[in-house]
Design a protein around this motif. Structure first.
Motif, short mmCIF file in Angstrom:
data_model
loop_
_atom_site.label_atom_id
_atom_site.label_comp_id
_atom_site.label_asym_id
_atom_site.label_seq_id
_atom_site.Cartn_x
_atom_site.Cartn_y
_atom_site.Cartn_z
N PHE A 33 0.77 -1.55 0.06
CA PHE A 33 -0.11 0.23 0.11
C PHE A 33 0.97 1.15 0.19
N GLY A 37 1.03 1.54 -3.67
CA GLY A 37 -0.07 2.28 -3.37
C GLY A 37 -0.26 3.12 -3.84
N TYR A 147 -9.16 -2.72 -6.03
CA TYR A 147 -9.01 -2.99 -4.67
C TYR A 147 -9.76 -3.58 -3.35
N PRO A 173 -3.01 -7.08 -2.13
CA PRO A 173 -2.87 -5.58 -3.02
C PRO A 173 -1.37 -6.18 -4.54
#
Length: 182
Positions: A33, A37, A147, A173
């Motif tokens: 993340f 991300g 997600y 993820p």
């Protein structure tokens, strides 16, 4: 199934709630993340991911048979109980903690409602809410939206027994945030 929720079995309920809390924390700590991300690796960035994952789990508990919804509130209480010492460790003064906790609780409630409503649509409102909250409005959140939808679908597929006896496993993820071949 009702034996899991029997008031006389508070220890069993505590174990379930602690396991769910641990599952949420494990998801929030996933470095993907933060590395791929575009979630800021800050208290606020981690809080936003915590709120997101907690909201997804509570959303599912809310529709399971009684008294799962009450366990959702116990889970919220547990998560916020752990936030208090974390803020103190970050240097938030004793006098400021209650006010900050109130703001965090309000943020959770608002985001939880926004995410739940957005998950019921396909109009881009989920990506907008995630962009605004998780990315501070500076990035689009299409990957995060995919997600979250996959996470919600995975949770929705679990029946009460699986959900409460085995906890939750959020999707990996990597496929959502790491370009293939990278």
């Amino acid at each position: 199934m009702s034996f899991l929720f029997n008031r006389g079995r508070a220890a069993s309920n505590r174990k379930i709630i602690d396991r769910l809390n641990d599952d949420i924390i494990a998801a929030v700590r996933n470095p993907v993340f933060y590395q791929s991300g575009d979630v800021p690796d800050t208290f606020n960035g981690r809080f936003e991911l915590l709120v997101l994952h907690l909201a997804l789990v509570v959303r599912r508990l809310r529709v399971l048979e009684d008294p799962a919804p009450a366990m959702g509130q116990d889970l919220i209480d547990t998560v916020f109980r752990h936030l208090d010492p974390a803020m103190r460790e970050l240097g938030v003064g004793d006098m400021a903690v209650p006010k900050r906790m109130k703001k965090l609780a309000e943020a959770f409630l608002g985001r939880s409602v926004a995410y739940d409503l957005a998950l019921r649509t396909t109009d881009g409102s989920l990506a907008d809410a995630l962009s605004r909250n998780v990315h501070g409005g500076v990035r689009t959140a299409d990957a995060m939206s995919r997600y979250v939808r996959a996470s919600a679908a995975a949770l929705d597929a679990l029946d009460s027994t699986a959900f409460l006896n085995h906890g939750v496993a959020f999707p990996d993820p990597v496929p959502f945030f790491v370009p293939s071949g990278a």
